[in-house]
Design an enzyme around this catalytic site. Structure first.
Site, PDB file in Angstrom:
ATOM      1  N   GLY A  14      -6.851  18.771  -7.256  1.00 62.51           N
ATOM      2  CA  GLY A  14      -7.044  19.460  -5.983  1.00 62.51           C
ATOM      3  C   GLY A  14      -5.770  19.489  -5.167  1.00 62.51           C
ATOM      4  N   ALA A  15      -4.641  19.792  -5.840  1.00 67.37           N
ATOM      5  CA  ALA A  15      -3.323  19.553  -5.244  1.00 67.37           C
ATOM      6  C   ALA A  15      -2.684  20.764  -4.587  1.00 67.37           C
ATOM      7  CB  ALA A  15      -2.375  19.010  -6.316  1.00 67.37           C
ATOM      8  N   SER A  16      -3.372  21.881  -4.505  1.00 64.83           N
ATOM      9  CA  SER A  16      -2.715  23.088  -3.999  1.00 64.83           C
ATOM     10  C   SER A  16      -2.680  23.175  -2.478  1.00 64.83           C
ATOM     11  CB  SER A  16      -3.401  24.335  -4.561  1.00 64.83           C
ATOM     12  OG  SER A  16      -4.743  24.422  -4.111  1.00 64.83           O
ATOM     13  N   ASN A  86      -8.755  13.771  -6.278  1.00 62.17           N
ATOM     14  CA  ASN A  86      -8.901  14.326  -4.936  1.00 62.17           C
ATOM     15  C   ASN A  86      -9.749  15.594  -4.909  1.00 62.17           C
ATOM     16  OD1 ASN A  86      -7.999  15.017  -2.043  1.00 62.17           O
ATOM     17  ND2 ASN A  86      -7.274  16.768  -3.246  1.00 62.17           N
ATOM     18  N   SER A 144     -15.521  10.043   0.868  1.00 64.70           N
ATOM     19  CA  SER A 144     -15.763  10.646   2.180  1.00 64.70           C
ATOM     20  C   SER A 144     -16.566   9.679   3.031  1.00 64.70           C
ATOM     21  CB  SER A 144     -16.553  11.952   2.026  1.00 64.70           C
ATOM     22  OG  SER A 144     -17.039  12.411   3.275  1.00 64.70           O
ATOM     23  N   TYR A 157     -23.327  16.958  -0.912  1.00 66.60           N
ATOM     24  CA  TYR A 157     -21.938  16.486  -0.941  1.00 66.60           C
ATOM     25  C   TYR A 157     -21.887  14.979  -0.686  1.00 66.60           C
ATOM     26  CZ  TYR A 157     -17.132  15.794   0.761  1.00 66.60           C
ATOM     27  OH  TYR A 157     -15.857  15.333   0.972  1.00 66.60           O
TER      28      TYR A 157
END
Length: 268
Positions: A14-16, A86, A144, A157
C-alpha cells in the site's frame, strides 16, 4: 538517533500514497532498500524510485500476489529483513463510511477481509522463511484504532483489523524466539487522501454538516472524535512509529500495539 536500518531490505504494501508512501520514504531515508507494493504507482512514489527503491504493481487481494511480491523482493535485493503490511482500507467496490452493520453485504465482508487481513497473512507466511534465513527480522502490521474501538460506520473494517491485531499477538509469541519481532501500529484518523481527496470522507461529512472540507478536517472531525491533540494524525507520524519498530533498537519490543491516534483511545 541511528535506527541501524542501513542496507536492510524492506517490503512495504500500500505504498503509493498516504501512510504507505510515508513509510517507504522514511525507510529509504534511513538507508534501507525498499520494495514498494501497490496496485499502481503515483507521482510521489515515482520520485523515490531508483537504486534503493523499486515499485512492484500487484493486486494483493489475489491469493497468489502476496507471495509473489515477497519472492520478487528477495530476488531484487537478495533477502528480506522487514515486512510492513500497510495495505488496507476499503477494497475496490466497497465504500466507507457506512451508516450501519446492516449496510454491508456478504461479498463486501469477504472483500474487506481479503484486503485487510488475508493479504497480510499470506505475505507473512511467504516472508517468514526469508526472515529466518537472515536470523530474524521485523514484521509491522498496520492495524487501526477500530480494532479496539468498534464503530457501526466501519464494522467490517474494524472486525478485519481486530483479526490483524489478534494474529500479530500469536505470531509474536510463535516466532519471537527465532528473532522475528511482530508488532502492530494502530493509527487513528490520519490526514490521507481517503479523507482529503475530492469526494472523500471529508467532503461527505461536510455535505452532511453543511460546512466545508477544511472545517471538517481541522475542527469537526477532531471535536467529533474527541481527539486529545485537537487535530488529525499526519502520515509521517505513523511512518516514524513504523520505522522505530522496524529498527534493531526495538529488539525487546514484540507483540506490542503502538497507537498513533491523536489521543482517540482513552481506555486503559
Amino acid at each position: 538517533m541511528d535506527l541501524q536500518l542501513s542496507g536492510r531490505v524492506a517490503l512495504v504494501t500500500g505504498a503509493s500514497k498516504g501512510i504507505g508512501l510515508a513509510v517507504a520514504a522514511t525507510l529509504l531515508d534511513e538507508g534501507a532498500k525498499v520494495v514498494a507494493v501497490s496496485r499502481s504507482s503515483s507521482p510521489e512514489l515515482d520520485k523515490l524510485a531508483g537504486a534503493g527503491l523499486v515499485h512492484l504493481p500487484a493486486d494483493l487481494t489475489a491469493a497468489e500476489a502476496p507471495a509473489q511480491v515477497v519472492n520478487q523482493a528477495v530476488e531484487i535485493f537478495g533477502g528480506l529483513d522487514i515486512l510492513v503490511n500497510n495495505a488496507g482500507g476499503p477494497p475496490p467496490g466497497v465504500v466507507l463510511p457506512r451508516q450501519s452493520f446492516l449496510d454491508a453485504t456478504d461479498e463486501e465482508w469477504r472483500a474487506m477481509f481479503e484486503f485487510n487481513l488475508f493479504s497480510a497473512a499470506r505475505a507473512i507466511r511467504a516472508a517468514i522463511p526469508h526472515l529466518r534465513k537472515r536470523g530474524g527480522g521485523a514484521i509491522i502490521n498496520v492495524s487501526s484504532v477500530n480494532a479496539r474501538q468498534p464503530s457501526p460506520i466501519n464494522v467490517d473494517y474494524g472486525a478485519a483489523k481486530a483479526g490483524m491485531s489478534n494474529l500479530t499477538k500469536e505470531l509474536s509469541s510463535e516466532f519471537g524466539p527465532e528473532g522475528i519481532r511482530v508488532n502492530t501500529v494502530s493509527p487513528g484518523p490520519v490526514r490521507t487522501p481517503w479523507w482529503t481527496d475530492e469526494g472523500g470522507v471529508a467532503d461527505m461529512i461536510a455535505a452532511q454538516a453543511g460546512t466545508d472540507r477544511d472545517s471538517v478536517l481541522n475542527t469537526v472531525v477532531p471535536e467529533m472524535m474527541n481527539l486529545t491533540t485537537g487535530r488529525l494524525v499526519e502520515a509521517q507520524e505513523v511512518a516514524d512509529a513504523v520505522a522505530l519498530l522496524a529498527s534493531p533498537r526495538s529488539a525487546a519490543t514484540t507483540g506490542a500495539d503502538l497507537a498513533v491516534d491523536a489521543g482517540f483511545l482513552k481506555e486503559i
